[in-house]
Design a protein around this motif. Sequence first.
Motif, PDB file in Angstrom:
ATOM      1  N   GLU A 133      29.612  32.353  76.598  1.00 59.05           N
ATOM      2  CA  GLU A 133      28.680  33.306  76.986  1.00 59.05           C
ATOM      3  C   GLU A 133      27.254  32.912  76.795  1.00 59.05           C
ATOM      4  O   GLU A 133      26.854  32.658  75.959  1.00 59.05           O
ATOM      5  CB  GLU A 133      28.916  34.730  76.399  1.00 59.05           C
ATOM      6  N   PRO A 134      26.452  32.935  78.019  1.00 58.98           N
ATOM      7  CA  PRO A 134      25.214  32.674  77.924  1.00 58.98           C
ATOM      8  C   PRO A 134      24.184  33.294  76.837  1.00 58.98           C
ATOM      9  O   PRO A 134      23.304  32.822  76.321  1.00 58.98           O
ATOM     10  CB  PRO A 134      24.533  33.215  79.384  1.00 58.98           C
ATOM     11  N   GLU A 135      24.410  34.395  76.511  1.00 58.33           N
ATOM     12  CA  GLU A 135      23.478  35.182  75.620  1.00 58.33           C
ATOM     13  C   GLU A 135      23.818  34.962  74.272  1.00 58.33           C
ATOM     14  O   GLU A 135      23.395  35.266  73.233  1.00 58.33           O
ATOM     15  CB  GLU A 135      23.774  36.593  75.766  1.00 58.33           C
ATOM     16  N   PHE A 136      25.061  34.079  73.938  1.00 60.64           N
ATOM     17  CA  PHE A 136      25.504  33.557  72.762  1.00 60.64           C
ATOM     18  C   PHE A 136      25.593  32.104  72.659  1.00 60.64           C
ATOM     19  O   PHE A 136      26.174  31.426  71.760  1.00 60.64           O
ATOM     20  CB  PHE A 136      26.713  34.059  72.167  1.00 60.64           C
ATOM     21  N   GLN A 137      24.580  31.450  73.268  1.00 64.53           N
ATOM     22  CA  GLN A 137      24.500  29.945  73.437  1.00 64.53           C
ATOM     23  C   GLN A 137      24.119  29.427  71.939  1.00 64.53           C
ATOM     24  O   GLN A 137      24.423  28.057  71.696  1.00 64.53           O
ATOM     25  CB  GLN A 137      23.561  29.619  74.479  1.00 64.53           C
ATOM     26  N   ALA A 138      23.313  30.233  71.198  1.00 68.01           N
ATOM     27  CA  ALA A 138      22.710  29.675  69.791  1.00 68.01           C
ATOM     28  C   ALA A 138      23.910  29.738  68.967  1.00 68.01           C
ATOM     29  O   ALA A 138      23.700  29.276  67.864  1.00 68.01           O
ATOM     30  CB  ALA A 138      21.485  30.574  69.421  1.00 68.01           C
ATOM     31  N   PHE A 139      25.101  30.362  69.269  1.00 66.12           N
ATOM     32  CA  PHE A 139      26.104  30.668  68.203  1.00 66.12           C
ATOM     33  C   PHE A 139      27.133  29.659  68.411  1.00 66.12           C
ATOM     34  O   PHE A 139      27.372  29.211  69.536  1.00 66.12           O
ATOM     35  CB  PHE A 139      26.672  32.024  68.401  1.00 66.12           C
ATOM     36  N   GLN A 140      28.187  29.442  67.466  1.00 66.92           N
ATOM     37  CA  GLN A 140      29.333  28.913  67.508  1.00 66.92           C
ATOM     38  C   GLN A 140      30.452  29.957  67.313  1.00 66.92           C
ATOM     39  O   GLN A 140      30.288  31.199  66.746  1.00 66.92           O
ATOM     40  CB  GLN A 140      29.479  27.904  66.058  1.00 66.92           C
ATOM     41  N   CYS A 141      31.602  29.610  68.164  1.00 64.97           N
ATOM     42  CA  CYS A 141      32.471  30.549  68.250  1.00 64.97           C
ATOM     43  C   CYS A 141      33.964  29.989  67.678  1.00 64.97           C
ATOM     44  O   CYS A 141      34.251  28.838  67.747  1.00 64.97           O
ATOM     45  CB  CYS A 141      33.032  31.125  69.618  1.00 64.97           C
ATOM     46  N   GLY A 142      34.685  30.785  66.821  1.00 63.94           N
ATOM     47  CA  GLY A 142      35.908  30.297  66.472  1.00 63.94           C
ATOM     48  C   GLY A 142      36.949  31.361  66.143  1.00 63.94           C
ATOM     49  O   GLY A 142      36.582  32.705  66.357  1.00 63.94           O
ATOM     50  N   THR A 143      38.113  30.904  66.149  1.00 58.91           N
ATOM     51  CA  THR A 143      39.227  31.851  65.849  1.00 58.91           C
ATOM     52  C   THR A 143      40.186  31.462  64.583  1.00 58.91           C
ATOM     53  O   THR A 143      40.579  30.197  64.470  1.00 58.91           O
ATOM     54  CB  THR A 143      40.182  32.137  66.909  1.00 58.91           C
ATOM     55  N   LEU A 144      40.322  32.476  63.818  1.00 59.23           N
ATOM     56  CA  LEU A 144      41.270  32.284  62.679  1.00 59.23           C
ATOM     57  C   LEU A 144      42.503  33.096  62.684  1.00 59.23           C
ATOM     58  O   LEU A 144      42.439  34.307  62.903  1.00 59.23           O
ATOM     59  CB  LEU A 144      40.541  32.542  61.333  1.00 59.23           C
TER      60      LEU A 144
END
Length: 232
Positions: A33-44
Motif C-alpha cells: 500500500e502506498p500509505e505504508f511505503q515506510a513499513f515492512q510487512c510480514g505474516t507469521l
Amino acid sequence: MPRRLLLPAAALVAALAAPSPSHAAVSWGPCPEPEFQAFQCGTLQVPIDRSGSVGGTVPLFARRLTAGGPNPGRVALVALSGGPGQSAASSAADFAVALAPGVRERDLLVFDQRGTGQSGALKCSALGRSGTAPEVVGGCARQLGPARGFFRTTDSVEDLETLRREAGYEKLALFGVSYGTKVAMDYASRYPARVERLVLDSIVPQDGPDPLFRSSVAAIRRALDELCGGGR
C-alpha cells in the motif's frame, strides 16, 4: 563414560550446535500500500489451538517500522488496538505519528490480533440472519466450529510472545488502547521479563470491564475541567 550416557550427550552437542530458528518464521518485505511505503510487512503462522486438540493455523499479519536509534532491533514498541475486534495494522501510520518519540529508538511493531483485520478475520453469515440473540449467536458458533474457543485474550498474549520471539526482539514496550490495555497487562503478567514498559490508554481491567462504568463516571468531572478550562 558409561555407554548409556553417550546418546544423550551426543544429542545435547547436536542441539547446541544447531542454528537457532528464532528469526526464521517472519519474512519481512515491502508493504504494497502506498500509505505504508515506510513499513515492512510480514505474516507469521501460529496454531489455532496450542494444545493441539483443534488443528489449523492463524496467519498473524504485522507491519514494522524500523528505527535508527542506538539500539535498533533490541526493543519493539507494540501498539495494541481496542475492541476487541479492531484492526491495528490498518492504523500503523497513525500509531507512528502518535508514538513518534518512542519510535525514535525502537522499532514500531503493529499486528492484527487473531480473528481481526488481515489475521484471519472472523466472518459469520449467521449474524446477518433474523432471530433471537441466542439463535443468531448460536448459529454463528456452529458456523465457526470448535475453533471458536481459541480467540481469547490469552491466545493473543501467546501470539504476541511468539511474534516477539520469531521477530528477534529481546523486549517489548507495550502501548494499549481500551481492550488493548487488557492484552498488554495480561502479557506483562505472563512475561514480565520481556516488558520494557507499559503505556495504557482507557484501561480495561484484567478481570473485565465494570458493567456500571464507575471509573468513567468518576473521571467525568476531571475530564470536563481539562476540556473546558481556560475559558474554552
